[in-house]
Design a protein around this motif. Sequence first.
Motif, PDB file in Angstrom:
ATOM      1  N   ASP A   1      -5.586 109.836  54.795  1.00 46.08           N
ATOM      2  CA  ASP A   1      -6.572 108.854  55.254  1.00 46.08           C
ATOM      3  C   ASP A   1      -7.627 108.574  54.194  1.00 46.08           C
ATOM      4  N   ALA A   2      -7.952 109.562  53.380  1.00 44.07           N
ATOM      5  CA  ALA A   2      -8.893 109.335  52.287  1.00 44.07           C
ATOM      6  C   ALA A   2      -8.321 108.363  51.273  1.00 44.07           C
TER       7      ALA A   2
ATOM      8  N   ALA B   1      -9.867 104.807  50.125  1.00 40.25           N
ATOM      9  CA  ALA B   1     -10.101 104.507  48.708  1.00 40.25           C
ATOM     10  C   ALA B   1      -9.526 103.160  48.309  1.00 40.25           C
ATOM     11  N   ASN B   2      -8.466 102.743  49.002  1.00 38.34           N
ATOM     12  CA  ASN B   2      -7.807 101.473  48.666  1.00 38.34           C
ATOM     13  C   ASN B   2      -8.315 100.297  49.495  1.00 38.34           C
ATOM     14  N   CYS B   3      -9.196 100.580  50.452  1.00 35.39           N
ATOM     15  CA  CYS B   3      -9.624  99.529  51.387  1.00 35.39           C
ATOM     16  C   CYS B   3     -10.993  98.972  51.009  1.00 35.39           C
ATOM     17  N   PRO B   4     -11.069  97.672  50.684  1.00 38.12           N
ATOM     18  CA  PRO B   4     -12.349  97.076  50.306  1.00 38.12           C
ATOM     19  C   PRO B   4     -13.173  96.594  51.504  1.00 38.12           C
ATOM     20  N   ASP B   5     -12.599  96.677  52.703  1.00 40.17           N
ATOM     21  CA  ASP B   5     -13.263  96.127  53.884  1.00 40.17           C
ATOM     22  C   ASP B   5     -14.136  97.186  54.560  1.00 40.17           C
ATOM     23  N   GLN B   6     -15.440  96.962  54.549  1.00 41.61           N
ATOM     24  CA  GLN B   6     -16.375  97.946  55.082  1.00 41.61           C
ATOM     25  C   GLN B   6     -16.152  98.203  56.568  1.00 41.61           C
ATOM     26  N   ALA B   7     -15.908  97.166  57.341  1.00 39.92           N
ATOM     27  CA  ALA B   7     -15.728  97.331  58.785  1.00 39.92           C
ATOM     28  C   ALA B   7     -14.525  98.224  59.086  1.00 39.92           C
ATOM     29  N   THR B   8     -13.461  98.029  58.321  1.00 39.95           N
ATOM     30  CA  THR B   8     -12.279  98.863  58.509  1.00 39.95           C
ATOM     31  C   THR B   8     -12.578 100.303  58.135  1.00 39.95           C
TER      32      THR B   8
ATOM     33  N   LEU C   1     -14.394 102.359  60.740  1.00 40.61           N
ATOM     34  CA  LEU C   1     -13.558 102.817  61.842  1.00 40.61           C
ATOM     35  C   LEU C   1     -12.563 103.879  61.387  1.00 40.61           C
ATOM     36  N   TRP C   2     -11.958 103.644  60.223  1.00 41.25           N
ATOM     37  CA  TRP C   2     -10.877 104.547  59.782  1.00 41.25           C
ATOM     38  C   TRP C   2     -11.395 105.942  59.441  1.00 41.25           C
ATOM     39  N   ILE C   3     -12.646 106.031  58.991  1.00 37.70           N
ATOM     40  CA  ILE C   3     -13.179 107.329  58.578  1.00 37.70           C
ATOM     41  C   ILE C   3     -13.245 108.319  59.742  1.00 37.70           C
ATOM     42  N   GLN C   4     -13.227 107.799  60.966  1.00 39.70           N
ATOM     43  CA  GLN C   4     -13.236 108.683  62.126  1.00 39.70           C
ATOM     44  C   GLN C   4     -12.025 109.611  62.122  1.00 39.70           C
ATOM     45  N   ARG C   5     -10.920 109.156  61.569  1.00 39.47           N
ATOM     46  CA  ARG C   5      -9.710 109.984  61.514  1.00 39.47           C
ATOM     47  C   ARG C   5      -9.933 111.220  60.649  1.00 39.47           C
ATOM     48  N   ILE C   6     -10.684 111.056  59.573  1.00 38.60           N
ATOM     49  CA  ILE C   6     -10.996 112.209  58.729  1.00 38.60           C
ATOM     50  C   ILE C   6     -11.900 113.172  59.487  1.00 38.60           C
ATOM     51  N   HIS C   7     -12.900 112.621  60.175  1.00 36.93           N
ATOM     52  CA  HIS C   7     -13.773 113.473  60.976  1.00 36.93           C
ATOM     53  C   HIS C   7     -12.977 114.231  62.045  1.00 36.93           C
ATOM     54  N   ASP C   8     -12.009 113.549  62.639  1.00 34.35           N
ATOM     55  CA  ASP C   8     -11.216 114.191  63.695  1.00 34.35           C
ATOM     56  C   ASP C   8     -10.494 115.430  63.187  1.00 34.35           C
TER      57      ASP C   8
ATOM     58  N   ALA D   1       0.520 102.553  48.200  1.00 33.62           N
ATOM     59  CA  ALA D   1       0.740 101.325  48.966  1.00 33.62           C
ATOM     60  C   ALA D   1      -0.573 100.572  49.141  1.00 33.62           C
ATOM     61  N   THR D   2      -0.482  99.350  49.647  1.00 36.56           N
ATOM     62  CA  THR D   2      -1.708  98.662  50.046  1.00 36.56           C
ATOM     63  C   THR D   2      -2.276  99.387  51.264  1.00 36.56           C
ATOM     64  N   TRP D   3      -3.565  99.208  51.500  1.00 30.76           N
ATOM     65  CA  TRP D   3      -4.165  99.919  52.622  1.00 30.76           C
ATOM     66  C   TRP D   3      -3.592  99.442  53.955  1.00 30.76           C
ATOM     67  N   GLN D   4      -3.192  98.155  54.014  1.00 31.37           N
ATOM     68  CA  GLN D   4      -2.592  97.664  55.258  1.00 31.37           C
ATOM     69  C   GLN D   4      -1.219  98.310  55.502  1.00 31.37           C
TER      70      GLN D   4
END
Length: 243
Positions: free
Chosen positions: A62-63, A67-74, A77-84, A136-139
Amino acid sequence: MNQSSTPWSPAEFEARLRARETFYHINHPYHLLMAEGKLTREQIQGWVANRFYYQVNIPVKDANILANCPDQATRKLWIQRIHDHDGVGDDAGGIEAWTRLGGAVGLPRDDLTSLRRVLPGVRFAVDAYVNFARNATWQEAACSSLTEMFAPTIHKQRLAGWPELYPWIEPEGLGYFRKRVSQASRDVEHGLAITLSHFTTRAQQERALGILQFKLDVLWTMLDAMYLAYIDNKPPYFNLTQN
């Protein structure tokens, strides 16, 4: 536009993604034996020890997506997976919960954290998944996470069956599965939204199905290695004379 190149509607695309559940590792012979209560203590321990390598690499994967995702909104949300998994605040996280599962099945903490029980086939499969997320791309990497669509069923199966089938497992060790039922459902909503909005052409949609199949292959291959080692009693280099 000919029919073979016509994009699927979002509903049909989602249905095709969900249809890949057939290949989810809940249907692997190792899991079928587990669900029937037919695994020995050593076979359960082998599974827990090897899955730990997958667990500790989930936040690494997930990190890489972040690192590959330029979209702040994404990212927010995605960082919650690391916290989990790594834990945050008073929540010790999923890795610690899996370590407690190890204790509940009789594995000393160091047996897990040292990774000395991890089979080469499991290591290769998990490393392939992390490398995919890195390159890969972040998507595309987000799409690979959609095996979580099928995860609540397998967690509920363990919660319902293990107390009776494996009464020697300490109940408090099942906390990881309880938390992941709701966490996986939440994560699917986000990952699916990314996938449906990004993969819009027929070629892209077919690419997404291939990515999801790759992740299913990773999970299945992990169990192939465990089945060979712990069910067939053919661990790595089994045919060689041991010194």
